[in-house]
Design an enzyme around this catalytic site. Sequence first.
Site, PDB file in Angstrom:
ATOM      1  N   TYR A 215      -4.403   7.814  -6.690  1.00  0.00           N
ATOM      2  CA  TYR A 215      -3.391   6.927  -5.730  1.00  0.00           C
ATOM      3  C   TYR A 215      -3.869   6.668  -4.550  1.00  0.00           C
ATOM      4  O   TYR A 215      -4.055   5.503  -4.049  1.00  0.00           O
ATOM      5  CB  TYR A 215      -2.047   7.293  -6.000  1.00  0.00           C
TER       6      TYR A 215
ATOM      7  N   LYS B  44      -5.048   3.118  -2.756  1.00  0.00           N
ATOM      8  CA  LYS B  44      -4.067   2.667  -1.457  1.00  0.00           C
ATOM      9  C   LYS B  44      -4.932   2.271  -0.226  1.00  0.00           C
ATOM     10  O   LYS B  44      -4.808   1.388   0.440  1.00  0.00           O
ATOM     11  CB  LYS B  44      -3.184   3.423  -1.504  1.00  0.00           C
TER      12      LYS B  44
ATOM     13  N   SER C  88       1.028  -1.123  -0.044  1.00  0.00           N
ATOM     14  CA  SER C  88       0.021  -0.039  -0.053  1.00  0.00           C
ATOM     15  C   SER C  88       0.837   1.180   0.029  1.00  0.00           C
ATOM     16  O   SER C  88       1.929   1.067  -0.696  1.00  0.00           O
ATOM     17  CB  SER C  88      -0.963   0.123   1.281  1.00  0.00           C
ATOM     18  N   SER C  89       0.701   2.391   0.752  1.00  0.00           N
ATOM     19  CA  SER C  89       1.363   3.708   0.924  1.00  0.00           C
ATOM     20  C   SER C  89       0.941   4.321   2.021  1.00  0.00           C
ATOM     21  O   SER C  89      -0.120   4.206   2.467  1.00  0.00           O
ATOM     22  CB  SER C  89       1.067   4.343  -0.509  1.00  0.00           C
TER      23      SER C  89
END
Length: 259
Positions: free
Chosen positions: A158, A162, A143-144
């Site tokens: 994005y 995520k 993920s981030s």
Amino acid sequence: MVLATSLKGAHVLITGGTRGMGEAMVHQFLQEEANVSYCARTVTNTEFDEFYKTLPEGNTARAVGTAFNVASKEAIVDWVKSSAERLGRIDVIIANASPMHMEGETEHWVESFAIDVMGFVELVRAATPYLEQSPQASIIVQSSFMGREFYRSPPAAYGPCKAAQLQHVQELSHYLGPKGIRVNAISPGPILCKGGPWEKYSTLMPEWVEEQRLKIPLKRLGGPTEVANVAVFLASPLASFVTGTNVLVDGGIHVGTQF
């Protein structure tokens, strides 16, 4: 006491395994003597020939690549099946592939959802029957930290995609836990990879990158191997009681900082 990952002979599937953090993950799992099946849109199956030469004598682990688009459910199902048939088992899957769209046009949302979200969903669905047979089954999604908190404006595809991955990790950990399958996420922060966005930013906007570096408590960008090491830990029996969690690998930038 020496801590061992006990991954020798395991079979690890990694999407997006030819560059950046995905490539680093392939390297680290091979060093642990795990066999790897990886995919990317373009694959030559020579990507790791030079790396094999660095492995200790007796380490016969190898990586086999397949070229396809993770946005295709049919391609994912075929890849998982053929990978399982090749080695007779699947122990770990890592959903790493991402288009990393920092833009917010419709096409960016569509592709991000198809790969970041549905690519993860379909990979888990296809691999679960095999993971149920493994004594050390582990699912990991890349993920981030942008899925955890606000990053930038204007809105882009994005971060929300995520965030969806992180929510699905929590759902899956409860659903698959009774089957002996652990599910976790890794959320990298600013990671400097060859060909990655932070390398590009460093060339185009060096002053901005320096500003961001100074906001990181550790005062540096991370490296892909630092993320890959966490993946190895989460995949191994060393993390046998870890599930449903999100490991931030971001140098501490999530602690009250905004870009």
